[in-house]
Design a protein around this motif. Structure first.
Motif, PDB file in Angstrom:
ATOM      1  N   GLY A 305      65.498   7.701   2.891  1.00 49.79           N
ATOM      2  CA  GLY A 305      65.980   7.674   4.172  1.00 49.79           C
ATOM      3  C   GLY A 305      65.737   6.165   4.990  1.00 49.79           C
ATOM      4  O   GLY A 305      66.551   5.605   5.530  1.00 49.79           O
ATOM      5  N   THR A 306      64.482   5.681   4.651  1.00 48.73           N
ATOM      6  CA  THR A 306      64.042   4.558   5.692  1.00 48.73           C
ATOM      7  C   THR A 306      64.606   3.180   4.826  1.00 48.73           C
ATOM      8  O   THR A 306      65.153   2.535   5.644  1.00 48.73           O
ATOM      9  N   VAL A 307      64.949   3.220   3.589  1.00 44.28           N
ATOM     10  CA  VAL A 307      65.509   2.112   2.612  1.00 44.28           C
ATOM     11  C   VAL A 307      66.902   1.992   3.049  1.00 44.28           C
ATOM     12  O   VAL A 307      67.410   0.950   3.279  1.00 44.28           O
ATOM     13  N   THR A 308      67.566   3.295   3.097  1.00 39.64           N
ATOM     14  CA  THR A 308      68.905   3.282   3.215  1.00 39.64           C
ATOM     15  C   THR A 308      69.551   2.943   4.386  1.00 39.64           C
ATOM     16  O   THR A 308      70.486   2.161   4.731  1.00 39.64           O
ATOM     17  N   LEU A 309      68.667   3.467   5.653  1.00 41.95           N
ATOM     18  CA  LEU A 309      69.102   3.193   7.042  1.00 41.95           C
ATOM     19  C   LEU A 309      68.812   1.692   7.567  1.00 41.95           C
ATOM     20  O   LEU A 309      69.552   1.137   8.031  1.00 41.95           O
ATOM     21  N   ARG A 310      67.977   1.179   6.765  1.00 42.52           N
ATOM     22  CA  ARG A 310      67.543  -0.232   6.982  1.00 42.52           C
ATOM     23  C   ARG A 310      68.504  -1.159   6.207  1.00 42.52           C
ATOM     24  O   ARG A 310      69.075  -2.241   6.719  1.00 42.52           O
ATOM     25  N   ALA A 311      69.126  -0.761   4.987  1.00 43.59           N
ATOM     26  CA  ALA A 311      70.130  -1.420   4.404  1.00 43.59           C
ATOM     27  C   ALA A 311      71.521  -1.209   5.086  1.00 43.59           C
ATOM     28  O   ALA A 311      72.149  -2.291   5.325  1.00 43.59           O
ATOM     29  N   VAL A 312      71.641   0.160   5.995  1.00 41.36           N
ATOM     30  CA  VAL A 312      72.809   0.278   6.680  1.00 41.36           C
ATOM     31  C   VAL A 312      72.825  -0.878   7.897  1.00 41.36           C
ATOM     32  O   VAL A 312      73.775  -1.560   8.180  1.00 41.36           O
ATOM     33  N   GLU A 313      71.738  -1.112   8.473  1.00 46.16           N
ATOM     34  CA  GLU A 313      71.598  -2.178   9.559  1.00 46.16           C
ATOM     35  C   GLU A 313      71.929  -3.458   8.998  1.00 46.16           C
ATOM     36  O   GLU A 313      72.373  -4.305   9.872  1.00 46.16           O
ATOM     37  N   ASN A 314      71.600  -3.788   8.025  1.00 44.55           N
ATOM     38  CA  ASN A 314      71.479  -4.976   7.565  1.00 44.55           C
ATOM     39  C   ASN A 314      72.733  -5.468   6.433  1.00 44.55           C
ATOM     40  O   ASN A 314      73.026  -6.534   5.920  1.00 44.55           O
ATOM     41  N   LEU A 315      73.809  -4.430   6.519  1.00 46.72           N
ATOM     42  CA  LEU A 315      74.815  -4.546   5.846  1.00 46.72           C
ATOM     43  C   LEU A 315      74.737  -4.669   4.307  1.00 46.72           C
ATOM     44  O   LEU A 315      75.380  -5.555   3.663  1.00 46.72           O
ATOM     45  N   ASP A 316      73.480  -4.279   3.889  1.00 50.05           N
ATOM     46  CA  ASP A 316      73.186  -4.433   2.315  1.00 50.05           C
ATOM     47  C   ASP A 316      73.811  -3.292   1.602  1.00 50.05           C
ATOM     48  O   ASP A 316      73.432  -2.160   1.183  1.00 50.05           O
ATOM     49  N   PHE A 317      75.240  -3.580   1.249  1.00 53.77           N
ATOM     50  CA  PHE A 317      76.070  -2.454   0.810  1.00 53.77           C
ATOM     51  C   PHE A 317      75.542  -1.880  -0.498  1.00 53.77           C
ATOM     52  O   PHE A 317      75.519  -0.789  -0.840  1.00 53.77           O
ATOM     53  N   PRO A 318      75.295  -2.737  -1.452  1.00 51.56           N
ATOM     54  CA  PRO A 318      74.580  -2.057  -2.874  1.00 51.56           C
ATOM     55  C   PRO A 318      73.586  -0.974  -2.749  1.00 51.56           C
ATOM     56  O   PRO A 318      73.371  -0.113  -3.539  1.00 51.56           O
ATOM     57  N   VAL A 319      72.582  -1.257  -1.833  1.00 53.06           N
ATOM     58  CA  VAL A 319      71.618  -0.439  -1.523  1.00 53.06           C
ATOM     59  C   VAL A 319      71.970   0.974  -1.215  1.00 53.06           C
ATOM     60  O   VAL A 319      71.878   1.936  -1.511  1.00 53.06           O
ATOM     61  N   VAL A 320      73.108   0.829   0.147  1.00 52.98           N
ATOM     62  CA  VAL A 320      73.605   2.124   0.683  1.00 52.98           C
ATOM     63  C   VAL A 320      74.423   2.810  -0.431  1.00 52.98           C
ATOM     64  O   VAL A 320      74.412   4.178  -0.837  1.00 52.98           O
ATOM     65  N   MET A 321      75.206   1.951  -1.258  1.00 56.11           N
ATOM     66  CA  MET A 321      75.996   2.663  -2.377  1.00 56.11           C
ATOM     67  C   MET A 321      75.132   3.192  -3.425  1.00 56.11           C
ATOM     68  O   MET A 321      75.414   4.347  -3.910  1.00 56.11           O
ATOM     69  N   GLY A 322      74.244   2.568  -3.808  1.00 53.03           N
ATOM     70  CA  GLY A 322      73.196   3.104  -4.802  1.00 53.03           C
ATOM     71  C   GLY A 322      72.686   4.418  -4.203  1.00 53.03           C
ATOM     72  O   GLY A 322      72.276   5.483  -5.204  1.00 53.03           O
ATOM     73  N   ALA A 323      72.037   4.515  -3.170  1.00 53.20           N
ATOM     74  CA  ALA A 323      71.428   5.553  -2.683  1.00 53.20           C
ATOM     75  C   ALA A 323      72.314   6.679  -2.607  1.00 53.20           C
ATOM     76  O   ALA A 323      71.971   7.798  -2.656  1.00 53.20           O
ATOM     77  N   THR A 324      73.607   6.455  -2.135  1.00 48.89           N
ATOM     78  CA  THR A 324      74.554   7.631  -2.003  1.00 48.89           C
ATOM     79  C   THR A 324      74.586   8.376  -3.525  1.00 48.89           C
ATOM     80  O   THR A 324      74.662   9.383  -3.656  1.00 48.89           O
ATOM     81  N   LEU A 325      74.973   7.266  -4.387  1.00 42.34           N
ATOM     82  CA  LEU A 325      75.105   7.883  -5.743  1.00 42.34           C
ATOM     83  C   LEU A 325      73.849   8.469  -6.510  1.00 42.34           C
ATOM     84  O   LEU A 325      73.811   9.531  -7.145  1.00 42.34           O
TER      85      LEU A 325
END
Length: 352
Positions: A305-325
Protein backbone atom coordinates in the motif's frame (compact mmCIF):
# COMPACT_ATOMS: atom_id res chain seq x y z
CA UNK A 1 -9.53 -32.89 -8.90
CA UNK A 2 -6.79 -32.25 -11.48
CA UNK A 3 -9.38 -31.36 -14.12
CA UNK A 4 -11.10 -29.00 -11.72
CA UNK A 5 -7.79 -27.37 -10.78
CA UNK A 6 -6.78 -26.86 -14.42
CA UNK A 7 -10.20 -25.43 -15.29
CA UNK A 8 -10.06 -22.98 -12.38
CA UNK A 9 -6.50 -22.06 -13.33
CA UNK A 10 -7.61 -21.34 -16.90
CA UNK A 11 -10.46 -19.18 -15.64
CA UNK A 12 -8.03 -17.34 -13.38
CA UNK A 13 -5.69 -16.65 -16.29
CA UNK A 14 -8.59 -15.17 -18.26
CA UNK A 15 -9.38 -12.92 -15.31
CA UNK A 16 -5.76 -11.76 -15.18
CA UNK A 17 -5.78 -11.02 -18.92
CA UNK A 18 -8.87 -8.89 -18.41
CA UNK A 19 -7.26 -7.07 -15.48
CA UNK A 20 -4.07 -6.48 -17.50
CA UNK A 21 -6.03 -5.02 -20.44
CA UNK A 22 -8.10 -2.79 -18.15
CA UNK A 23 -5.03 -1.55 -16.29
CA UNK A 24 -3.18 -0.89 -19.54
CA UNK A 25 -5.94 1.18 -21.11
CA UNK A 26 -6.64 3.03 -17.87
CA UNK A 27 -3.07 4.19 -17.31
CA UNK A 28 -2.29 4.86 -20.96
CA UNK A 29 -4.97 7.56 -21.23
CA UNK A 30 -3.91 9.39 -18.05
CA UNK A 31 -1.80 12.56 -18.37
CA UNK A 32 1.92 12.39 -17.72
CA UNK A 33 5.23 12.24 -19.55
CA UNK A 34 7.23 9.09 -18.65
CA UNK A 35 10.27 10.36 -20.56
CA UNK A 36 10.30 13.56 -18.51
CA UNK A 37 9.97 11.55 -15.29
CA UNK A 38 12.90 9.33 -16.23
CA UNK A 39 15.24 11.94 -17.71
CA UNK A 40 14.16 15.10 -15.90
CA UNK A 41 12.00 18.00 -16.98
CA UNK A 42 14.87 19.95 -18.60
CA UNK A 43 16.23 17.20 -20.82
CA UNK A 44 16.45 17.65 -24.59
CA UNK A 45 13.98 16.30 -27.14
CA UNK A 46 16.42 13.70 -28.51
CA UNK A 47 16.82 12.10 -25.10
CA UNK A 48 13.06 12.02 -24.60
CA UNK A 49 12.59 10.46 -28.03
CA UNK A 50 15.17 7.77 -27.21
CA UNK A 51 13.43 6.98 -23.92
CA UNK A 52 10.02 6.79 -25.64
CA UNK A 53 11.48 4.41 -28.22
CA UNK A 54 13.02 2.23 -25.52
CA UNK A 55 9.72 2.08 -23.63
CA UNK A 56 7.74 1.52 -26.82
CA UNK A 57 5.71 4.68 -26.24
CA UNK A 58 6.24 5.79 -29.84
CA UNK A 59 4.24 2.82 -31.15
CA UNK A 60 0.47 2.64 -31.81
CA UNK A 61 -1.70 1.75 -28.82
CA UNK A 62 -2.74 -1.76 -30.02
CA UNK A 63 0.89 -2.74 -30.58
CA UNK A 64 1.83 -1.42 -27.15
CA UNK A 65 -0.99 -3.49 -25.63
CA UNK A 66 0.30 -6.66 -27.31
CA UNK A 67 3.81 -5.87 -26.10
CA UNK A 68 2.59 -5.29 -22.55
CA UNK A 69 0.64 -8.54 -22.45
CA UNK A 70 3.69 -10.33 -23.85
CA UNK A 71 5.85 -8.86 -21.08
CA UNK A 72 3.55 -9.65 -18.15
CA UNK A 73 2.72 -13.15 -19.41
CA UNK A 74 4.75 -16.03 -17.92
CA UNK A 75 5.02 -17.42 -21.47
CA UNK A 76 6.02 -14.95 -24.16
CA UNK A 77 7.94 -14.26 -27.35
CA UNK A 78 11.23 -12.48 -26.76
CA UNK A 79 14.47 -11.83 -28.67
CA UNK A 80 17.17 -14.46 -28.42
CA UNK A 81 20.01 -11.91 -28.40
CA UNK A 82 21.99 -10.91 -25.31
CA UNK A 83 19.79 -7.87 -24.66
CA UNK A 84 16.66 -10.00 -24.66
CA UNK A 85 18.19 -12.58 -22.33
CA UNK A 86 19.41 -9.85 -19.97
CA UNK A 87 15.96 -8.23 -19.77
CA UNK A 88 13.68 -11.27 -19.66
CA UNK A 89 15.83 -14.28 -18.77
CA UNK A 90 13.76 -17.42 -18.43
CA UNK A 91 13.85 -20.82 -20.07
CA UNK A 92 13.59 -21.18 -23.84
CA UNK A 93 10.68 -23.46 -24.71
CA UNK A 94 10.66 -23.17 -28.49
CA UNK A 95 13.23 -21.36 -30.69
CA UNK A 96 11.57 -19.35 -33.48
CA UNK A 97 14.37 -17.80 -35.53
CA UNK A 98 15.60 -14.53 -33.97
CA UNK A 99 12.94 -14.90 -31.28
CA UNK A 100 11.97 -17.68 -28.89
CA UNK A 101 8.98 -18.76 -26.84
CA UNK A 102 10.26 -18.23 -23.30
CA UNK A 103 8.96 -19.46 -19.94
CA UNK A 104 9.88 -16.64 -17.59
CA UNK A 105 9.04 -14.55 -14.59
CA UNK A 106 6.49 -11.89 -15.67
CA UNK A 107 8.22 -8.65 -16.59
CA UNK A 108 6.31 -5.71 -15.06
CA UNK A 109 8.51 -3.04 -16.66
CA UNK A 110 10.69 -0.57 -14.73
CA UNK A 111 9.81 2.26 -12.38
CA UNK A 112 9.72 5.75 -13.88
CA UNK A 113 11.13 7.20 -10.64
CA UNK A 114 13.93 4.83 -9.65
CA UNK A 115 14.37 2.84 -12.91
CA UNK A 116 14.30 -0.34 -10.80
CA UNK A 117 12.50 -3.50 -11.84
CA UNK A 118 8.89 -3.20 -10.65
CA UNK A 119 8.64 -6.83 -9.55
CA UNK A 120 11.72 -6.49 -7.33
CA UNK A 121 10.21 -3.35 -5.76
CA UNK A 122 6.93 -5.15 -5.05
CA UNK A 123 8.72 -8.19 -3.60
CA UNK A 124 10.68 -5.90 -1.25
CA UNK A 125 7.47 -4.43 0.15
CA UNK A 126 5.28 -7.54 -0.04
CA UNK A 127 6.45 -9.20 3.24
CA UNK A 128 5.17 -6.23 5.24
CA UNK A 129 1.70 -6.53 3.72
CA UNK A 130 1.72 -10.32 4.06
CA UNK A 131 2.62 -10.28 7.75
CA UNK A 132 0.06 -7.56 8.40
CA UNK A 133 -2.70 -9.55 6.66
CA UNK A 134 -1.74 -12.80 8.41
CA UNK A 135 -1.68 -11.12 11.82
CA UNK A 136 -5.07 -9.50 11.19
CA UNK A 137 -6.51 -12.82 10.01
CA UNK A 138 -5.12 -14.66 13.06
CA UNK A 139 -6.61 -12.12 15.47
CA UNK A 140 -9.95 -12.12 13.65
CA UNK A 141 -10.13 -15.93 13.40
CA UNK A 142 -9.24 -16.77 17.01
CA UNK A 143 -11.39 -14.09 18.62
CA UNK A 144 -14.21 -14.37 16.06
CA UNK A 145 -14.62 -18.15 16.43
CA UNK A 146 -14.53 -17.89 20.23
CA UNK A 147 -17.16 -15.12 20.31
CA UNK A 148 -19.33 -16.93 17.76
CA UNK A 149 -19.33 -20.12 19.83
CA UNK A 150 -20.18 -18.18 23.02
CA UNK A 151 -23.08 -16.46 21.26
CA UNK A 152 -24.37 -19.76 19.80
CA UNK A 153 -24.42 -21.71 23.05
CA UNK A 154 -26.38 -18.90 24.74
CA UNK A 155 -28.89 -17.84 22.04
CA UNK A 156 -31.12 -14.83 22.72
CA UNK A 157 -29.16 -14.01 25.86
CA UNK A 158 -27.79 -10.56 26.70
CA UNK A 159 -24.34 -11.73 25.63
CA UNK A 160 -25.68 -12.99 22.29
CA UNK A 161 -27.50 -9.72 21.58
CA UNK A 162 -24.46 -7.66 22.55
CA UNK A 163 -22.15 -9.67 20.30
CA UNK A 164 -24.55 -9.53 17.34
CA UNK A 165 -24.98 -5.76 17.73
CA UNK A 166 -21.24 -5.22 18.04
CA UNK A 167 -20.50 -7.39 15.02
CA UNK A 168 -23.00 -5.45 12.89
CA UNK A 169 -21.25 -2.26 13.95
CA UNK A 170 -17.89 -3.79 13.08
CA UNK A 171 -19.10 -4.75 9.60
CA UNK A 172 -20.53 -1.29 8.99
CA UNK A 173 -17.46 0.74 9.96
CA UNK A 174 -14.93 1.14 7.10
CA UNK A 175 -11.45 -0.15 7.86
CA UNK A 176 -9.77 3.22 7.47
CA UNK A 177 -12.21 4.83 9.93
CA UNK A 178 -11.53 2.08 12.46
CA UNK A 179 -7.80 2.53 11.81
CA UNK A 180 -7.93 6.27 12.56
CA UNK A 181 -9.91 5.71 15.79
CA UNK A 182 -7.59 2.92 16.96
CA UNK A 183 -4.43 4.82 16.01
CA UNK A 184 -5.44 8.05 17.76
CA UNK A 185 -6.84 6.31 20.85
CA UNK A 186 -4.23 3.64 21.57
CA UNK A 187 -1.22 5.05 19.73
CA UNK A 188 -1.54 8.69 20.80
CA UNK A 189 -3.83 9.49 23.73
CA UNK A 190 -3.25 6.23 25.62
CA UNK A 191 0.28 5.54 24.36
CA UNK A 192 1.70 6.15 27.84
CA UNK A 193 -0.22 3.12 29.14
CA UNK A 194 -0.24 0.92 26.04
CA UNK A 195 3.40 1.48 25.09
CA UNK A 196 2.32 1.60 21.43
CA UNK A 197 3.00 4.31 18.85
CA UNK A 198 1.24 5.60 15.75
CA UNK A 199 3.98 4.47 13.40
CA UNK A 200 6.61 1.75 13.31
CA UNK A 201 7.92 -1.16 11.29
CA UNK A 202 8.08 -4.89 11.85
CA UNK A 203 11.87 -4.73 12.13
CA UNK A 204 13.72 -1.95 13.91
CA UNK A 205 17.43 -1.13 14.04
CA UNK A 206 19.03 -0.11 17.33
CA UNK A 207 20.63 3.33 16.76
CA UNK A 208 23.53 2.55 19.12
CA UNK A 209 24.41 -1.07 18.34
CA UNK A 210 23.04 -1.29 14.78
CA UNK A 211 21.37 -4.62 15.61
CA UNK A 212 18.12 -5.30 13.71
CA UNK A 213 15.40 -6.85 15.89
CA UNK A 214 11.77 -7.88 15.56
CA UNK A 215 9.27 -5.36 16.96
CA UNK A 216 5.91 -7.16 17.13
CA UNK A 217 4.35 -4.35 19.16
CA UNK A 218 4.36 -2.18 16.02
CA UNK A 219 2.27 -4.84 14.27
CA UNK A 220 -0.51 -4.89 16.87
CA UNK A 221 -2.45 -1.71 16.12
CA UNK A 222 -2.52 -1.98 12.29
CA UNK A 223 -3.38 -5.69 12.54
CA UNK A 224 -6.29 -5.00 14.90
CA UNK A 225 -7.51 -2.15 12.69
CA UNK A 226 -7.35 -4.34 9.59
CA UNK A 227 -8.99 -7.29 11.39
CA UNK A 228 -12.08 -5.47 12.67
CA UNK A 229 -14.33 -6.28 9.72
CA UNK A 230 -13.31 -9.95 9.26
CA UNK A 231 -13.63 -10.38 13.04
CA UNK A 232 -17.25 -9.22 12.89
CA UNK A 233 -18.00 -11.41 9.85
CA UNK A 234 -16.38 -14.51 11.38
CA UNK A 235 -18.28 -13.98 14.65
CA UNK A 236 -21.65 -13.91 12.88
CA UNK A 237 -20.73 -16.75 10.53
CA UNK A 238 -19.57 -18.98 13.39
CA UNK A 239 -22.68 -18.20 15.38
CA UNK A 240 -25.03 -19.03 12.48
CA UNK A 241 -23.15 -22.20 11.58
CA UNK A 242 -23.02 -23.39 15.21
CA UNK A 243 -26.76 -22.79 15.70
CA UNK A 244 -27.47 -24.86 12.60
CA UNK A 245 -25.16 -27.70 13.67
CA UNK A 246 -26.39 -27.77 17.28
CA UNK A 247 -29.89 -28.53 15.98
CA UNK A 248 -28.79 -31.63 14.07
CA UNK A 249 -29.82 -35.16 15.08
CA UNK A 250 -26.29 -36.45 15.72
CA UNK A 251 -25.78 -33.73 18.36
CA UNK A 252 -28.91 -34.88 20.21
CA UNK A 253 -27.73 -38.48 19.88
CA UNK A 254 -24.36 -37.63 21.39
CA UNK A 255 -26.05 -35.90 24.30
CA UNK A 256 -28.44 -38.84 24.77
CA UNK A 257 -25.46 -41.22 25.01
CA UNK A 258 -24.16 -39.25 27.98
CA UNK A 259 -21.49 -37.09 26.32
CA UNK A 260 -21.06 -33.81 28.17
CA UNK A 261 -22.32 -30.63 26.58
CA UNK A 262 -18.82 -29.15 26.46
CA UNK A 263 -17.40 -32.21 24.73
CA UNK A 264 -20.32 -32.28 22.30
CA UNK A 265 -19.76 -28.66 21.33
CA UNK A 266 -15.97 -28.87 20.99
CA UNK A 267 -15.57 -32.34 19.46
CA UNK A 268 -18.57 -32.57 17.18
CA UNK A 269 -20.44 -29.30 16.67
CA UNK A 270 -17.47 -26.96 16.29
CA UNK A 271 -15.60 -29.22 13.89
CA UNK A 272 -18.52 -29.44 11.47
CA UNK A 273 -19.41 -25.77 11.88
CA UNK A 274 -15.93 -24.62 10.86
CA UNK A 275 -16.23 -25.57 7.17
CA UNK A 276 -17.84 -22.29 6.06
CA UNK A 277 -15.60 -20.40 8.50
CA UNK A 278 -12.46 -21.89 6.97
CA UNK A 279 -13.70 -20.91 3.52
CA UNK A 280 -14.39 -17.35 4.68
CA UNK A 281 -11.01 -17.07 6.43
CA UNK A 282 -9.14 -18.27 3.36
CA UNK A 283 -11.09 -15.95 1.08
CA UNK A 284 -10.55 -12.97 3.36
CA UNK A 285 -6.76 -13.24 3.20
CA UNK A 286 -6.50 -11.81 -0.31
CA UNK A 287 -9.07 -9.15 0.54
CA UNK A 288 -7.07 -8.11 3.57
CA UNK A 289 -3.90 -7.71 1.53
CA UNK A 290 -5.79 -5.45 -0.85
CA UNK A 291 -7.58 -3.64 1.98
CA UNK A 292 -4.32 -3.03 3.83
CA UNK A 293 -3.37 -0.16 1.49
CA UNK A 294 -5.00 2.63 3.49
CA UNK A 295 -4.18 0.96 6.81
CA UNK A 296 -0.51 1.00 5.83
CA UNK A 297 -0.77 4.64 4.85
CA UNK A 298 -2.34 5.62 8.19
CA UNK A 299 0.25 3.73 10.26
CA UNK A 300 3.14 4.45 7.85
CA UNK A 301 3.65 0.70 7.50
CA UNK A 302 6.12 -0.51 4.88
CA UNK A 303 4.04 -2.60 2.48
CA UNK A 304 2.43 -2.74 -0.94
CA UNK A 305 0.00 0.00 0.00
CA UNK A 306 2.77 2.42 0.89
CA UNK A 307 4.72 1.91 -2.32
CA UNK A 308 1.56 1.97 -4.47
CA UNK A 309 0.13 5.18 -3.03
CA UNK A 310 3.55 6.80 -3.30
CA UNK A 311 3.69 5.72 -6.95
CA UNK A 312 0.22 7.22 -7.56
CA UNK A 313 1.39 10.53 -6.12
CA UNK A 314 4.49 10.50 -8.35
CA UNK A 315 2.64 9.27 -11.49
CA UNK A 316 4.86 6.18 -11.48
CA UNK A 317 2.46 4.17 -13.64
CA UNK A 318 4.49 0.92 -14.01
CA UNK A 319 4.56 0.46 -10.22
CA UNK A 320 0.82 1.10 -9.91
CA UNK A 321 0.04 -1.23 -12.82
CA UNK A 322 2.38 -3.90 -11.46
CA UNK A 323 0.88 -3.68 -7.96
CA UNK A 324 -2.64 -4.04 -9.40
CA UNK A 325 -1.67 -7.15 -11.36
CA UNK A 326 0.24 -8.53 -8.37
CA UNK A 327 -2.78 -8.24 -6.06
CA UNK A 328 -5.10 -9.63 -8.76
CA UNK A 329 -2.82 -12.67 -9.15
CA UNK A 330 -2.93 -13.19 -5.37
CA UNK A 331 -6.74 -13.10 -5.46
CA UNK A 332 -6.83 -15.71 -8.22
CA UNK A 333 -4.35 -18.07 -6.57
CA UNK A 334 -5.95 -17.84 -3.13
CA UNK A 335 -9.45 -18.37 -4.52
CA UNK A 336 -8.30 -21.50 -6.35
CA UNK A 337 -6.67 -22.77 -3.15
CA UNK A 338 -9.87 -22.06 -1.20
CA UNK A 339 -11.99 -24.03 -3.66
CA UNK A 340 -9.66 -27.03 -3.47
CA UNK A 341 -9.41 -26.79 0.33
CA UNK A 342 -13.18 -26.66 0.72
CA UNK A 343 -13.60 -29.76 -1.45
CA UNK A 344 -11.02 -31.60 0.67
CA UNK A 345 -12.57 -30.57 3.98
CA UNK A 346 -16.15 -31.37 3.01
CA UNK A 347 -16.52 -34.74 1.20
CA UNK A 348 -20.14 -33.86 0.35
CA UNK A 349 -18.89 -31.29 -2.15
CA UNK A 350 -18.80 -32.85 -5.60
CA UNK A 351 -16.57 -31.29 -8.22
CA UNK A 352 -18.16 -31.52 -11.65
Amino acid sequence: MLTFFLRRLGQGLLVLVGVACTVFFLFNVLPGDPAALLAGQRTDLATKAAINADLGLDQPLPRRLVGYLNDVSPLGLHPRDSAGRARYGGLTVLPLGPQALVLKVPYLRRSFQSNKDVLSILLDYFPGTLWLALAAMLIASVIGVALGVLAAIRPQSALDRALVTTSVLGISVPSFVAAIIIAVTFGFYWSRWTGLSLTGQLFETDPFTGVRHLALRNLLLPAVALGVRPLAVITQLTRSSMLDVLGQDYIRTARAKGLSYRATVLRHALRNALNPVVTAVSGWLASLMAGAFFIEYIFNWKGLGTVTLRAVENLDFPVVMGATLFVAALFVLINIAVDVLYAVLDPRVKIS
